[in-house]
Design an enzyme around this catalytic site. Sequence first.
Site, PDB file in Angstrom:
ATOM      1  N   ASP A  24      83.793  72.030  79.059  1.00 16.71           N
ATOM      2  CA  ASP A  24      82.931  70.965  78.533  1.00 16.71           C
ATOM      3  C   ASP A  24      82.838  69.840  79.561  1.00 16.71           C
ATOM      4  OD1 ASP A  24      81.621  69.061  77.025  1.00 16.71           O
ATOM      5  OD2 ASP A  24      83.417  68.500  75.878  1.00 16.71           O
ATOM      6  N   ASN A  26      80.872  66.965  79.194  1.00 14.81           N
ATOM      7  CA  ASN A  26      80.476  65.624  78.733  1.00 14.81           C
ATOM      8  C   ASN A  26      81.236  65.143  77.495  1.00 14.81           C
ATOM      9  OD1 ASN A  26      79.400  67.345  76.902  1.00 14.81           O
ATOM     10  ND2 ASN A  26      77.324  66.502  76.939  1.00 14.81           N
ATOM     11  N   ASP A  28      81.697  66.296  74.497  1.00 15.52           N
ATOM     12  CA  ASP A  28      81.274  66.499  73.095  1.00 15.52           C
ATOM     13  C   ASP A  28      82.020  67.658  72.443  1.00 15.52           C
ATOM     14  OD1 ASP A  28      80.118  68.684  74.251  1.00 15.52           O
ATOM     15  OD2 ASP A  28      78.080  68.288  73.522  1.00 15.52           O
ATOM     16  N   ASP A  32      79.527  73.764  78.322  1.00 19.11           N
ATOM     17  CA  ASP A  32      78.116  73.633  78.691  1.00 19.11           C
ATOM     18  C   ASP A  32      77.874  74.130  80.119  1.00 19.11           C
ATOM     19  OD1 ASP A  32      79.082  71.426  80.293  1.00 19.11           O
ATOM     20  OD2 ASP A  32      79.128  70.259  78.422  1.00 19.11           O
ATOM     21  N   ASP A 101      72.192  87.250  79.197  1.00 18.32           N
ATOM     22  CA  ASP A 101      72.278  88.061  77.985  1.00 18.32           C
ATOM     23  C   ASP A 101      70.882  88.083  77.369  1.00 18.32           C
ATOM     24  OD1 ASP A 101      73.367  89.297  75.625  1.00 18.32           O
ATOM     25  OD2 ASP A 101      75.250  88.249  76.014  1.00 18.32           O
ATOM     26  N   ASP A 198      71.729  93.043  74.452  1.00 17.78           N
ATOM     27  CA  ASP A 198      72.372  93.055  73.152  1.00 17.78           C
ATOM     28  C   ASP A 198      71.836  94.203  72.292  1.00 17.78           C
ATOM     29  OD1 ASP A 198      74.141  91.300  71.477  1.00 17.78           O
ATOM     30  OD2 ASP A 198      72.385  91.263  70.181  1.00 17.78           O
ATOM     31  N   GLU A 239      74.413  97.106  75.515  1.00 19.35           N
ATOM     32  CA  GLU A 239      75.403  97.232  74.453  1.00 19.35           C
ATOM     33  C   GLU A 239      74.816  98.209  73.447  1.00 19.35           C
ATOM     34  OE1 GLU A 239      77.770  94.524  71.158  1.00 19.35           O
ATOM     35  OE2 GLU A 239      75.622  94.366  71.412  1.00 19.35           O
ATOM     36  N   HIS A 311      83.582  88.985  74.049  1.00 19.05           N
ATOM     37  CA  HIS A 311      83.563  87.879  73.084  1.00 19.05           C
ATOM     38  C   HIS A 311      83.573  88.351  71.634  1.00 19.05           C
ATOM     39  CE1 HIS A 311      79.573  89.417  73.425  1.00 19.05           C
ATOM     40  NE2 HIS A 311      79.219  88.777  72.340  1.00 19.05           N
ATOM     41  N   ASP A 312      83.539  89.657  71.405  1.00 24.95           N
ATOM     42  CA  ASP A 312      83.518  90.186  70.035  1.00 24.95           C
ATOM     43  C   ASP A 312      84.845  90.806  69.625  1.00 24.95           C
ATOM     44  OD1 ASP A 312      80.832  89.551  69.570  1.00 24.95           O
ATOM     45  OD2 ASP A 312      80.129  91.446  70.398  1.00 24.95           O
TER      46      ASP A 312
END
Length: 531
Positions: A24, A26, A28, A32, A101, A198, A239, A311-312
């Site tokens: 990150d 900034n 928040d 990013d 992606d 995907d 995928e 990530h899954d």
Amino acid sequence: MLCAKYRDFLRWNIYQIYPRSFMDSNGDGIGDLNGITSKLDYLKELGINAVWLCPCYKSPNDDNGYDIADYRDIMDEFGTMADMERLIAELHKRDIRLIMDLVPNHTSTLHPWFQESRKGKDNPYSDYYYWFDEIPNNWQSAFRGSAYEYDDVRKQYYLHSFAIRQADLNWDNPAVVKAMQDVVDFWIDKGVDGFRIDVIDMISKDLRSDYNGFGPRLHEYIRALFGREKAAHLFTVGESGVQDIDEMIRHCAAERKELSTLFLFDPLECGRSDKFTPKADSLKTLRDALVRWQRETAAQDLLHSLFTDNHDQPPIISRIADDGERRYESATDLAAMLYLLKGVPFIYQGQEIGMTAAHYDSIACFDDLETKNVYREFRRSMTEEEALAKINFGSRDNARHPMAWNGGDNGGFTAGSPWIALHSRYREINVEKDRSAERSVFRFYQALLKLRREQPAFLDGELEVISAPEDAYFVFTRTLGDEKWAVICNFEREQTITLPFACGAPALSNLGRTEASGSYRPYECAVARVR
Ligand code: GLC
Ligand code: CA
């Protein structure tokens, strides 16, 4: 022999970034694009030369960006198109390629195409999606519940293979094919070098079938995207639920001009009987799955994608190896087993420091939509504790917690408060600590990737499996011309491994071995030149 294009892809060492959780910039609490740009030297030092970015397009984030509202714009939380252009330039300056992606099966229901489509049958976008007066079959959403949702505006049902707000595009409408070609071209013009696609098998459907993918026009649609001159240089990885070599040939044989490779899911089945239920497995299961695909892809001149984590999935180290006391040995042994085979390495963020599953102690810590749906379902028949144990094992958030860069507050990921809690062990497992440790997973990865770069045998060399199926270890060689290398990976138990040939002193090993043969500790590994 692999074609020249695929041989070149063997040199790509791909690092997958989950932008929301990488860095990150900034404060928040959300990772990013500028955060990614600030870490490119780290990636370069690791030795990777390609990055796959999970979706960073405009999105309401029902499914963390896999629900796209504009394919040509950037998610507000991730930055701007100017940030994206700067990221691409900074990557390319360092000779790192970019793989985007592409999510062609569905859009967010907030996408203007859907907003138009729902207005009615006369709308030019009317047939961009699947609309029905009556539900045509019993397809279920991958995230639980019916795959059909009634829309009050159009007064019809639409199909959503995933979340309710992820509507499936109707590829049988030529305008959809054209629209997605334009999206691909848009990103080619921005300079991207490849795509991860995907759920590619779902873009063609047969409503009478039990499964909402592998429809009759699948290959035609894939070729419409990538079989064109303009896309010929791209690296593409799909995928897909492909299980056997014949299907793989139909997607990935070079002359078919479809995809460069596919993710083959067998490694994901290791260590569990279903997504949320652990199973005691030996590393043998992984070895056997890898060996099968190595043999079959080699025989057919196909490219094998070397991956176990994304990530899954909860990290493989937590599923079939030791993520406690022998975490370092496990992480490095797994890397040697996988990435010295023939194929294209994919490293998921955190894998290079031996990151493990998250282990949260309350459902409130989880964010993932699938996890929440599944938890609700589990709670109908299970205690809170049982349900929590299941999702702590299988939740996708096990791979989505923020990258821990150091042991300080929030792991140096953000100066604010993170969108999802850091891993419970981040003060112990983080980049800074790993890199300065005597035994560093990062440094092992670095050395391994260097070997791949410097020894052509690890790229194009032929594979021979030396260990027998009943052995609780994995020994293989890679041979190119006069060069022959041996890779020895022990599994869970301490034992003696005697090689049928003489080797030089190991060029790489996780526990500082000086001899290739001999007694191996649990998860010990070595790589040595065969004399
Ligand atoms: C793929 C993605 C997953 C996403 C789903 C729907 O499986 O990897 O994260 O939820 O497709 O787009
Ligand atoms: Ca941010």
